[in-house]
Design a protein around this motif. Sequence first.
Motif, PDB file in Angstrom:
ATOM      1  N   ASP A   1       2.367  -4.259  -0.044  1.00 26.06           N
ATOM      2  CA  ASP A   1       2.545  -5.626   0.431  1.00 26.06           C
ATOM      3  C   ASP A   1       4.003  -5.854   0.790  1.00 26.06           C
ATOM      4  O   ASP A   1       4.845  -4.945   0.728  1.00 26.06           O
ATOM      5  CB  ASP A   1       2.076  -6.628  -0.621  1.00 26.06           C
ATOM      6  N   ASN A   2       4.329  -7.076   1.169  1.00 30.35           N
ATOM      7  CA  ASN A   2       5.687  -7.392   1.593  1.00 30.35           C
ATOM      8  C   ASN A   2       6.695  -7.258   0.450  1.00 30.35           C
ATOM      9  O   ASN A   2       7.859  -6.884   0.670  1.00 30.35           O
ATOM     10  CB  ASN A   2       5.738  -8.808   2.165  1.00 30.35           C
ATOM     11  N   GLU A   3       6.281  -7.572  -0.762  1.00 28.42           N
ATOM     12  CA  GLU A   3       7.204  -7.452  -1.889  1.00 28.42           C
ATOM     13  C   GLU A   3       7.576  -5.996  -2.131  1.00 28.42           C
ATOM     14  O   GLU A   3       8.755  -5.680  -2.387  1.00 28.42           O
ATOM     15  CB  GLU A   3       6.577  -8.057  -3.144  1.00 28.42           C
TER      16      GLU A   3
ATOM     17  N   TRP B   1       7.548  -3.674   0.108  1.00 24.23           N
ATOM     18  CA  TRP B   1       8.392  -3.290   1.240  1.00 24.23           C
ATOM     19  C   TRP B   1       9.826  -3.746   1.017  1.00 24.23           C
ATOM     20  O   TRP B   1      10.794  -2.992   1.248  1.00 24.23           O
ATOM     21  CB  TRP B   1       7.828  -3.906   2.521  1.00 24.23           C
TER      22      TRP B   1
END
Length: 554
Positions: free
Chosen positions: A62-64, A66
């Motif tokens: 997820d973005n976290e 990343w």
Amino acid sequence: MGDLRSVGASFVVPGLSGVTVRDRLKGLTAHDERVLRLVGDHLGSLAARDLKARCAVGPEHDNEAWAARKRELTGLSSSRWAGSLTKATHDQWALARRGQQAHIRQLEAGVDTIRHRLSLPLGEKGSKRASGGYRSRWEWHAKTRRLRVLEDRLERARADWAAGRVRVVRGGKQLLNTRHHLDQAQLTEEVWRGRWEASRRFLQADGESGKRYGNETIRISPDGQVSIKLPAPLTHLANAPHGRYVLTTRVAFAHRGETWRDRVEANRAVAYRIHEDTGRRRWYLTASWSIPPAQTVPLAAVRAGGVIGVDTNADLPHARLRSRGGTPTAAWRLDAHGNPVGAPRRFDYILSGTSEHRDAQVRHALTRLLHWARRYQLAIAVEDLDFTAETTREKHGRRKHFRKLISGMPVARLRARLVSMAAELGIPLVAVDPAYTSKWGAQHWQKPLTNSKRTTTRHDAAAVAIGRRALGHPVRRRTAPPRTHQCDGHGHRTVQARPAAPGREETRPRIPGPRTRSVPPGRGANAGDQNTQHRPGCSAEHGFWQQDSPPLSP
């Protein structure tokens, strides 16, 4: 007559969405090359570490996660290098994931084919749509063992897919396996090591609009000066302010140079990649940027002036070209009504030698084809080929020559080159369904187009079929009716469509009126005109202009 495969509609191929140009970095000093190798090796080690972390997370990324990966790399390089690294590794993981899915589909197709053939009696003949039984008991037994092998591979591949595991080799699996076969590759360990290290370096950066010259990491000014933002551990090598290193050479893109310069001066995003060719001992710089897709020309406008039908299948008609590993590209010009115009053209290329040589051969053949199309301002019709699932031995059995033939066809390379080069010249491309083009072309066009001065090959006839399908005409051609008084001997038209034929190739609409030899269709009202001819028993014999019979005696 068996059921025919449905033929898809033709469409105009959309244009490109990106541009790539390349130039050689000439005149690099030994210190410049040393700095490039140090930067590339350092960033390559960070890319390997980040790829390992990305593969460990799997599909739950997820973005976290990343952001956490990018923060970890920022301290070891820079914020912009970290962004390029994380994006490149994510794209590499996604590519491996798509390849894994394609491998599963290929294994499933092979397992289904073997199971079907094992269920049939020995020696049973197959059809065009399904393979028959195996020829001997020995082959049947060998295929049962292969079925178990494929089932095990499929089970492992499905387990990896469910767990989100992918197997990626930075530098390439093929080059890695070459290390164990240096004698066959005719390489020394030192040469192989140089190629391996060069392939694992990371020297690429994505652009960003609004920044100076469109890229802050690898910056190139309009006059060709190249400067690189050094990672944090290598800032002591900088020869310019703000931790940058300026190369002694300058670049000048010969192809699309004006377009690139306009983007750079407008501070629009341009991505760069620097890599080393160890075989030639040269360094290259590649620039790429996205472009808005060009507006597609309507299909009706493309068909207005006719097309050039192109067939790229590899049914080689010449023994000399076959012996050299060549592939022909047959083309024929057709007018708007689907009639062949002039003589066919051939654009052959030899797929031998290095990859650069093969690519140059394809480019040269396509250049001649495109120049011919531009001369007459015509579109080009090609088949929408895809052999990704057609090259396995389970699909074609013992037909090793055919499997090797379609495996060697550069379909993807030819398609990519043709689309890019045609877009550059403004030539529309029409993609057609490849179903039955070679078969129907040979059936309906090969013999009529052959004369005493020209021998039409199956390849040329397929080009005519492709062009007619792109124009919206049926591939089947209408032959002349039987000769007079021989209808019973010759039968109906040789190409008369059957009632079960597809709708666009139905029989001709019936014209009201009698259909006899003496009275053509729709001419029944004019049949009385024949009474005016000079025939015995006609009323015309008694007209005032009729000459009297000569006297029998003086």
